[in-house]
Design a protein around this motif. Structure first.
Motif, PDB file in Angstrom:
ATOM      1  N   ARG A  29       0.885  -1.284   0.094  1.00  0.00           N
ATOM      2  CA  ARG A  29      -0.052  -0.122   0.121  1.00  0.00           C
ATOM      3  C   ARG A  29       0.866   1.314   0.159  1.00  0.00           C
ATOM      4  O   ARG A  29       0.307   2.421  -0.521  1.00  0.00           O
ATOM      5  CB  ARG A  29      -1.090  -0.052   1.298  1.00  0.00           C
ATOM      6  N   LEU A  30       2.273   1.097   0.483  1.00  0.00           N
ATOM      7  CA  LEU A  30       2.991   2.338   0.235  1.00  0.00           C
ATOM      8  C   LEU A  30       3.476   2.538  -0.898  1.00  0.00           C
ATOM      9  O   LEU A  30       4.054   3.692  -1.299  1.00  0.00           O
ATOM     10  CB  LEU A  30       4.094   2.194   1.375  1.00  0.00           C
ATOM     11  N   LYS A  31       3.329   1.508  -1.928  1.00  0.00           N
ATOM     12  CA  LYS A  31       3.925   1.783  -3.367  1.00  0.00           C
ATOM     13  C   LYS A  31       2.740   2.171  -4.162  1.00  0.00           C
ATOM     14  O   LYS A  31       3.066   2.674  -5.386  1.00  0.00           O
ATOM     15  CB  LYS A  31       4.219   0.424  -3.775  1.00  0.00           C
ATOM     16  N   GLY A  33      -0.985   4.378  -5.028  1.00  0.00           N
ATOM     17  CA  GLY A  33      -1.516   5.580  -5.108  1.00  0.00           C
ATOM     18  C   GLY A  33      -3.197   5.554  -4.602  1.00  0.00           C
ATOM     19  O   GLY A  33      -3.856   6.120  -5.219  1.00  0.00           O
ATOM     20  N   VAL A  34      -3.259   4.406  -4.051  1.00  0.00           N
ATOM     21  CA  VAL A  34      -4.738   3.946  -3.094  1.00  0.00           C
ATOM     22  C   VAL A  34      -4.714   3.890  -1.884  1.00  0.00           C
ATOM     23  O   VAL A  34      -3.508   3.586  -1.027  1.00  0.00           O
ATOM     24  CB  VAL A  34      -5.398   2.917  -3.948  1.00  0.00           C
ATOM     25  N   GLU A  35      -5.713   3.971  -1.289  1.00  0.00           N
ATOM     26  CA  GLU A  35      -5.675   3.842   0.301  1.00  0.00           C
ATOM     27  C   GLU A  35      -6.151   2.513   0.649  1.00  0.00           C
ATOM     28  O   GLU A  35      -7.251   1.987   0.506  1.00  0.00           O
ATOM     29  CB  GLU A  35      -6.669   4.796   0.933  1.00  0.00           C
ATOM     30  N   LEU A  36      -5.414   1.533   1.251  1.00  0.00           N
ATOM     31  CA  LEU A  36      -5.595   0.176   1.439  1.00  0.00           C
ATOM     32  C   LEU A  36      -5.831  -0.143   2.870  1.00  0.00           C
ATOM     33  O   LEU A  36      -4.753   0.183   3.674  1.00  0.00           O
ATOM     34  CB  LEU A  36      -4.568  -0.791   0.977  1.00  0.00           C
ATOM     35  N   ALA A  37      -6.824  -0.198   3.439  1.00  0.00           N
ATOM     36  CA  ALA A  37      -7.122  -0.438   5.020  1.00  0.00           C
ATOM     37  C   ALA A  37      -7.029  -1.742   5.362  1.00  0.00           C
ATOM     38  O   ALA A  37      -8.054  -2.335   5.026  1.00  0.00           O
ATOM     39  CB  ALA A  37      -8.409   0.298   5.391  1.00  0.00           C
ATOM     40  N   LEU A 154       9.821 -10.029  -3.014  1.00  0.00           N
ATOM     41  CA  LEU A 154       9.006 -11.101  -3.922  1.00  0.00           C
ATOM     42  C   LEU A 154       8.819  -9.961  -5.460  1.00  0.00           C
ATOM     43  O   LEU A 154       8.637 -10.545  -6.219  1.00  0.00           O
ATOM     44  CB  LEU A 154       7.684 -11.295  -3.682  1.00  0.00           C
ATOM     45  N   ASN A 155       9.492  -8.752  -5.193  1.00  0.00           N
ATOM     46  CA  ASN A 155       9.246  -7.944  -6.495  1.00  0.00           C
ATOM     47  C   ASN A 155      10.466  -7.358  -6.922  1.00  0.00           C
ATOM     48  O   ASN A 155      10.477  -6.165  -7.486  1.00  0.00           O
ATOM     49  CB  ASN A 155       8.185  -6.976  -6.145  1.00  0.00           C
TER      50      ASN A 155
END
Length: 214
Positions: A29-31, A33-37, A154-155
């Protein structure tokens, strides 16, 4: 008099069970541009029922969609879990039919650790536990599950979620969804459940990546 403009945000709520997927999405979620709760679910007591309880308790304000990411392996190791999973499927289907906040049920078969291995270039379907412990040299799969920077691991160095997505074949769940980008709306018109694939490794986690990336 014109109506006040809505403050549109791409916010998604993710319910997940294990440490691996939690750490992965937490870094992911830090990568993006969206908000992942993130909503971690303790499965040790109530199994799949714990997911259903947590989903029902979660408010839906300013949320475009909910993702329920579940490992399928409990069905094969715990008596009665199949019926509990079917209750989750029914609940999600009802929310989607009612045109409420869309509920994307994501089933990883057998688990997220298998999905993680698919990121790695030289993984070719080996035993997941042995591959993580021996080939990836973690010694114990619990060390892998506890790895906070598992997303970066993993990336990088030839590993990639795109490689993982390209390798996915069989799925137990397929959500048929539509996205209205102009109005920031997502709807799920239908959920297919394919029990014939219960003994074939795979996942519909591609839907998660597709939706949060639009």
């Amino acid at each position: 008099m014109s109506r006040p403009k809505r403050n549109l945000r791409k916010k998604f709520v993710i319910f997940c069970e294990g440490d691996t997927e939690y750490n992965y999405i937490d870094a992911m979620r830090l990568k993006q541009g969206v908000e992942l709760a993130l909503r971690p679910v303790n499965m040790h007591g109530g199994g799949y029922s714990s997911f259903l309880e947590e989903i029902k308790k979660e408010a839906s304000n300013n949320c475009l969609a909910k993702f329920i990411i579940i490992d399928f392996d409990r069905v094969k190791t715990n008596i009665g879990e199949l019926q509990k999973l079917k209750e989750i499927i029914g609940y999600c289907a009802l929310q989607n039919i009612s045109k409420r906040i869309p509920h994307f049920l994501i089933i990883d078969n057998p688990d997220f650790e298998y999905i993680a291995c698919l990121h790695v270039d030289n993984y070719n379907g080996q035993n997941v536990k042995k591959y993580i412990e021996q080939t990836l040299e973690f010694g114990d799969v619990d060390n892998f599950k506890a790895k906070k920077d598992v997303y970066d691991y993993l990336n990088t160095k030839g590993n990639s979620y795109k490689q993982m997505l390209a390798r996915l074949r069989e799925k137990i769940i397929v959500n048929h969804y539509q996205i209205n980008k102009q109005n920031f709306e997502i709807t799920i018109s239908k959920m297919d459940v394919m029990w014939d694939n219960e003994n074939r490794r795979g996942s519909n986690i591609n839907e998660f990546f597709e939706v949060i990336d639009w």
